[in-house]
Design an enzyme around this catalytic site. Structure first.
Site, mmCIF file in Angstrom:
data_model
loop_
_atom_site.group_PDB
_atom_site.id
_atom_site.type_symbol
_atom_site.label_atom_id
_atom_site.label_comp_id
_atom_site.label_asym_id
_atom_site.label_seq_id
_atom_site.Cartn_x
_atom_site.Cartn_y
_atom_site.Cartn_z
ATOM 1 N N ASN A 11 -21.359 -2.409 -47.210
ATOM 2 C CA ASN A 11 -22.813 -3.391 -47.116
ATOM 3 C C ASN A 11 -23.650 -1.941 -46.929
ATOM 4 O O ASN A 11 -23.729 -1.548 -46.418
ATOM 5 C CB ASN A 11 -22.600 -3.735 -45.334
ATOM 6 C CG ASN A 11 -24.442 -4.241 -44.850
ATOM 7 O OD1 ASN A 11 -24.667 -4.628 -45.545
ATOM 8 N ND2 ASN A 11 -24.205 -4.082 -43.701
ATOM 9 N N TRP A 12 -24.030 -1.455 -48.333
ATOM 10 C CA TRP A 12 -25.642 -0.607 -48.797
ATOM 11 C C TRP A 12 -26.589 -0.748 -47.332
ATOM 12 O O TRP A 12 -27.640 -0.527 -48.134
ATOM 13 C CB TRP A 12 -25.552 -0.980 -49.564
ATOM 14 C CG TRP A 12 -24.876 -0.110 -50.245
ATOM 15 C CD1 TRP A 12 -22.935 -0.494 -49.986
ATOM 16 C CD2 TRP A 12 -24.280 -0.313 -52.249
ATOM 17 N NE1 TRP A 12 -22.250 -0.319 -51.069
ATOM 18 C CE2 TRP A 12 -23.125 -0.181 -51.913
ATOM 19 C CE3 TRP A 12 -25.306 -0.808 -53.657
ATOM 20 C CZ2 TRP A 12 -22.184 -0.292 -54.029
ATOM 21 C CZ3 TRP A 12 -24.407 -0.666 -54.355
ATOM 22 C CH2 TRP A 12 -23.474 0.010 -55.209
ATOM 23 N N LYS A 13 -26.660 -1.924 -46.560
ATOM 24 C CA LYS A 13 -27.704 -1.980 -46.410
ATOM 25 C C LYS A 13 -29.283 -2.362 -46.447
ATOM 26 O O LYS A 13 -29.295 -1.891 -47.536
ATOM 27 C CB LYS A 13 -27.971 -0.853 -44.666
ATOM 28 C CG LYS A 13 -26.308 -1.751 -43.550
ATOM 29 C CD LYS A 13 -26.433 -1.164 -42.845
ATOM 30 C CE LYS A 13 -25.347 -1.085 -42.038
ATOM 31 N NZ LYS A 13 -25.244 -0.561 -40.428
ATOM 32 N N HIS A 97 -25.118 -10.668 -39.560
ATOM 33 C CA HIS A 97 -24.751 -9.514 -39.433
ATOM 34 C C HIS A 97 -25.250 -9.091 -37.832
ATOM 35 O O HIS A 97 -26.232 -9.436 -37.623
ATOM 36 C CB HIS A 97 -25.458 -8.392 -40.060
ATOM 37 C CG HIS A 97 -24.649 -7.528 -40.167
ATOM 38 N ND1 HIS A 97 -25.557 -5.833 -39.223
ATOM 39 C CD2 HIS A 97 -23.918 -6.095 -40.575
ATOM 40 C CE1 HIS A 97 -25.125 -4.679 -39.038
ATOM 41 N NE2 HIS A 97 -23.524 -5.243 -39.986
ATOM 42 N N GLU A 99 -27.338 -6.763 -37.073
ATOM 43 C CA GLU A 99 -28.838 -6.362 -37.129
ATOM 44 C C GLU A 99 -29.529 -7.873 -37.640
ATOM 45 O O GLU A 99 -30.752 -7.368 -36.955
ATOM 46 C CB GLU A 99 -28.506 -5.043 -37.931
ATOM 47 C CG GLU A 99 -28.072 -4.043 -38.145
ATOM 48 C CD GLU A 99 -27.619 -3.099 -39.055
ATOM 49 O OE1 GLU A 99 -27.921 -3.220 -40.562
ATOM 50 O OE2 GLU A 99 -26.599 -2.148 -38.328
ATOM 51 N N GLU A 169 -17.045 -6.886 -36.166
ATOM 52 C CA GLU A 169 -17.870 -5.395 -36.127
ATOM 53 C C GLU A 169 -18.226 -5.702 -34.770
ATOM 54 O O GLU A 169 -19.421 -6.013 -34.358
ATOM 55 C CB GLU A 169 -18.710 -5.477 -37.057
ATOM 56 C CG GLU A 169 -18.711 -6.419 -38.443
ATOM 57 C CD GLU A 169 -19.970 -5.772 -39.481
ATOM 58 O OE1 GLU A 169 -18.739 -4.895 -39.861
ATOM 59 O OE2 GLU A 169 -20.907 -6.007 -39.332
ATOM 60 N N GLY A 175 -22.433 2.259 -36.767
ATOM 61 C CA GLY A 175 -22.786 3.554 -37.413
ATOM 62 C C GLY A 175 -22.466 4.956 -36.319
ATOM 63 O O GLY A 175 -23.449 5.228 -36.351
ATOM 64 N N SER A 215 -17.466 1.468 -38.253
ATOM 65 C CA SER A 215 -17.145 3.321 -38.170
ATOM 66 C C SER A 215 -16.283 3.552 -39.325
ATOM 67 O O SER A 215 -15.067 4.015 -38.663
ATOM 68 C CB SER A 215 -17.325 4.493 -37.408
ATOM 69 O OG SER A 215 -19.020 4.176 -36.536
HETATM 70 C C1 PEP Z 1 -22.017 -2.633 -40.940
HETATM 71 O O1 PEP Z 1 -22.442 -2.010 -40.661
HETATM 72 O O2 PEP Z 1 -21.370 -3.788 -41.247
HETATM 73 C C2 PEP Z 1 -21.073 -1.443 -40.566
HETATM 74 C C3 PEP Z 1 -19.842 -2.053 -40.165
HETATM 75 O O3 PEP Z 1 -21.681 -0.156 -40.508
HETATM 76 P P1 PEP Z 1 -20.701 1.219 -40.085
HETATM 77 O O4 PEP Z 1 -19.168 1.417 -40.845
HETATM 78 O O5 PEP Z 1 -21.645 1.871 -40.832
HETATM 79 O O6 PEP Z 1 -20.237 1.039 -38.967
#
Ligand code: PEP
Length: 258
Positions: A11-13, A97, A99, A169, A175, A215
């Site tokens: 997921n490049w956000k 997600h 976010e 998640e 993050g 992470s």
């Molecule tokens: C994500 O945003 O889906 C995610 C898992 O981010 P990160 O790997 O940076 O924690």
């Protein structure tokens, strides 16, 4: 050994220009070639989807959007639809997600409508569920996660839901560099699989891929992916660099072969 093919999704956000997205996608495609023992998907920003689809042509790397609206077209300024995502070359779409739930008012009801719309268009929904730190500390993890799952699949049957991918998640691990311990993640993944079985039957539940996200890095990928109900990873930060993402892909391939 499970029959579920591991899936490693990036997921490049909100990152990367078109040129940067193509360069990253090209490096990943060069590694994956025409296929590995695990599936690999990248999720660029919407403005890069078409260009990345071109970069990925001839490779086995799949393309994911990061969100969609549930309607196909109409007066919905700023939105994208499953039809347009297909037109751009997507096979997958991340939905719900944390976010989007936190910052953009995504609700369980909206997630459910998006899942249904994606399935109609034969796009694979990657549905994210997860608890906040506060909820975890209050002992509400399973209530929150299983509730989100039930809402996302409400009224849809196992046949329609066949392609569904779930991503667990924990919000406190996204993050932050804080990963859930592999056994703690497995506990939630096991509960997710049991809930899926209760909702739509065991044979479907045993076929659904449940990814872990939060992470994930080259250093922790193997341990997480060694858990029986962790079928892959949804990777944010570490998916933005080929030198971090490729070892995670390789960990996914190792899981398939173990
Ligand atoms: C994500 O945003 O889906 C995610 C898992 O981010 P990160 O790997 O940076 O924690």
């Amino acid at each position: 050994m499970t029959s579920r093919k591991p899936l490693i999704a990036g997921n490049w956000k909100l990152n990367n220009t078109v040129a940067e997205s193509q360069a990253l996608a090209g490096a990943i495609a060069a590694h994956v070639g025409d296929g590995l023992a695990c599936d690999v998907v990248v999720g660029p920003v919407a403005t890069s989807l078409t260009a990345v689809a071109q970069t990925l042509q001839g490779s086995a790397v799949g393309l994911s959007a990061q969100n969609t609206h549930w309607e196909d077209s109409g007066a919905f300024t700023g939105e994208l639809s499953p039809t347009l995502l297909l037109d751009a070359g997507c096979g997958y779409c991340i939905i719900g997600h944390s976010e989007r739930r936190q910052f953009f008012g995504e609700t369980d009801a909206g997630v459910r409508k998006k899942v249904a719309a994606l399935l109609v268009h034969k796009l694979v929904p990657i549905v994210c569920v997860g608890e906040s730190l506060e909820q975890r500390e209050a002992g509400q993890t399973l209530d929150v996660v299983l509730g989100q799952l039930e809402a996302a699949t409400d009224g849809l049957d196992a046949v329609a839901l066949a392609p569904l991918v779930v991503a667990y998640e924990p919000i406190w691990a996204i993050g932050t560099g804080r990963t859930a311990k592999a056994e703690d993640a497995q506990e939630v993944h096991g509960a997710i699989r049991a809930k899926l079985a209760e909702l739509k039957g065991e044979s479907w539940a045993n076929s659904v891929r449940v990814l872990y996200g939060g992470s994930v890095k080259p250093a922790n990928a193997d341990e997480l992916l060694a858990q029986p109900d962790i079928d892959g990873a949804l990777v944010g930060g570490a998916s933005l660099s080929a030198s971090d993402f490729i070892p995670i892909i390789d960990a996914g391939a190792r899981r398939a072969e173990s």
